[in-house]
Design a protein around this motif. Structure first.
Motif, PDB file in Angstrom:
ATOM      1  N   UNK A 177       0.612  -1.276  -0.227  1.00  0.00           N
ATOM      2  CA  UNK A 177      -0.192  -0.105  -0.196  1.00  0.00           C
ATOM      3  C   UNK A 177       0.812   1.619  -0.236  1.00  0.00           C
ATOM      4  N   UNK A 178       1.037   1.718  -1.247  1.00  0.00           N
ATOM      5  CA  UNK A 178       1.813   3.299  -1.679  1.00  0.00           C
ATOM      6  C   UNK A 178       1.096   4.158  -1.007  1.00  0.00           C
ATOM      7  N   UNK A 179       1.403   5.699  -0.575  1.00  0.00           N
ATOM      8  CA  UNK A 179       0.596   6.212  -0.560  1.00  0.00           C
ATOM      9  C   UNK A 179       1.321   7.979  -0.377  1.00  0.00           C
ATOM     10  N   UNK A 180       1.310   8.987  -0.997  1.00  0.00           N
ATOM     11  CA  UNK A 180       1.475  10.048  -0.903  1.00  0.00           C
ATOM     12  C   UNK A 180       0.321  11.382   0.434  1.00  0.00           C
ATOM     13  N   UNK A 181       0.999  11.860   0.897  1.00  0.00           N
ATOM     14  CA  UNK A 181       0.762  13.244   1.921  1.00  0.00           C
ATOM     15  C   UNK A 181       0.739  14.087   1.038  1.00  0.00           C
ATOM     16  N   UNK A 182      -0.222  14.895  -0.036  1.00  0.00           N
ATOM     17  CA  UNK A 182       0.750  16.254  -0.176  1.00  0.00           C
ATOM     18  C   UNK A 182      -0.486  17.736  -0.218  1.00  0.00           C
ATOM     19  N   UNK A 183       0.389  18.630   0.591  1.00  0.00           N
ATOM     20  CA  UNK A 183      -0.250  19.577   0.684  1.00  0.00           C
ATOM     21  C   UNK A 183       1.354  21.004   0.914  1.00  0.00           C
ATOM     22  N   UNK A 184       0.192  22.352   1.314  1.00  0.00           N
ATOM     23  CA  UNK A 184       1.325  22.893   1.631  1.00  0.00           C
ATOM     24  C   UNK A 184       2.046  22.798   3.015  1.00  0.00           C
ATOM     25  N   UNK A 185       2.764  23.563   3.668  1.00  0.00           N
ATOM     26  CA  UNK A 185       4.137  23.353   4.586  1.00  0.00           C
ATOM     27  C   UNK A 185       2.888  23.901   5.659  1.00  0.00           C
ATOM     28  N   UNK A 186       2.646  23.299   6.802  1.00  0.00           N
ATOM     29  CA  UNK A 186       1.286  23.345   7.859  1.00  0.00           C
ATOM     30  C   UNK A 186       0.528  23.091   7.991  1.00  0.00           C
ATOM     31  N   UNK A 187       0.373  22.370   6.769  1.00  0.00           N
ATOM     32  CA  UNK A 187      -1.768  21.313   6.093  1.00  0.00           C
ATOM     33  C   UNK A 187      -1.440  19.825   6.975  1.00  0.00           C
TER      34      UNK A 187
END
Ligand code: AP5
Ligand code: ZN
Length: 216
Positions: free
Chosen positions: A1-11
């Motif tokens: 199970x490979x996942x990416x967590x994305x989002x701006x600094x502090x998200x």
């Protein structure tokens, strides 16, 4: 199970990745944490990374990709990883695809934690991190039970060196310029799941877990 967590600094990527890692039993691989570990151990890689991190700029792709490749080859990553802070550029995204396909794997989802820019600085300004285990607190939104001490292990809490307001602003700008384009890249490939990151921490976790269950 490979996942990416994305989002701006502090998200809230690090906050959520730690919780998901426990719930799903797969390791949390954070490029920022790996760099900070090198910095702490004063390795040549750490000394190189510091020059960029101190200014809120991205560490060069070849260095970053090499570090992540090494981490993904460790035995504990065999059944999947939760990536946090990587990939951050199109070249990194492409390298990740290649690494995973070499291992006969592919991304299950890219979880994009959406938070308006005006909230990010408030979150970063109040962040305190455990020296021992890396757990993340917020003076107002997620305070530790005992001031200055980690709930989990009693470790000392500290503020990150790149959490001055000037560097925070630059990190947000660099995110908009270099990393935000990856959102549409993954959306076009049908991998992107958007989650409202302005909800309280447990609600964000629930939304992420639900999105993962649907896709896996
Ligand atoms: P990195 O360590 O990845 O930092 P970042 O992307 O700037 O992200 P943050 O760790 O600041 O934020 P986060 O989203 O994890 O938020 P958190 O959970 O802590 O990168 C640092 C540097 O390393 C870069 O500038 C670059 O130089 C280098 N680097 C790293 N990766 C690289 C790459 N791939 N390529 C090149 N260079 C790279 O939460 C923030 C605060 O908000 C906390 O206090 C938390 O308690 C609070 N909070 C979290 N969720 C909520 C919520 N739902 N409600 C209220 N408060 C919340
Ligand atoms: Zn701790």
């Amino acid at each position: 199970l490979d996942l990416i967590l994305m989002g701006p600094p502090g998200a809230g990527k690090g906050t959520q990745a730690k919780i998901l890692s426990q719930r799903l039993g797969i390791p949390h691989v954070a490029s920022g944490d790996l760099f900070r570990d090198h910095l702490h151990r004063q390795t040549p890689l750490g000394q190189l990374a510091r020059q960029y991190m101190d200014r809120g700029e991205l560490v060069p792709d070849d260095v970053t990709i090499g570090m992540i490749r090494e981490r993904l080859e460790q035995p504990d990553c065999r059944d999947g990883v939760i990536l946090d802070g990587f990939p951050r550029t199109p070249a990194q995204a492409q390298a990740l695809d290649e690494m995973l396909s070499e291992m006969g794997r592919s991304l299950v989802a890219v979880l994009y934690i959406r938070v308006r820019e005006e909230l990010l600085l408030r979150r970063l300004a109040g962040r305190w991190t455990c020296r021992t285990c890396g757990a993340v607190y917020h003076i107002e939104f997620n305070p530790p039970r005992v001031p200055g001490r980690c709930d989990l292990d009693g470790g000392t809490l500290y503020q990150r060196e790149d959490d001055t307001e000037e560097v925070q602003r630059r990190r947000i700008q660099v995110y908009q310029e270099q990393t935000a384009p990856l959102v549409s890249f993954y959306r076009d490939r049908g991998l992107l799941v958007e989650v409202d990151g302005e909800q309280p921490i447990p609600e964000v976790t629930a939304a992420l877990l639900q999105a993962i269950e649907i896709r896996r």
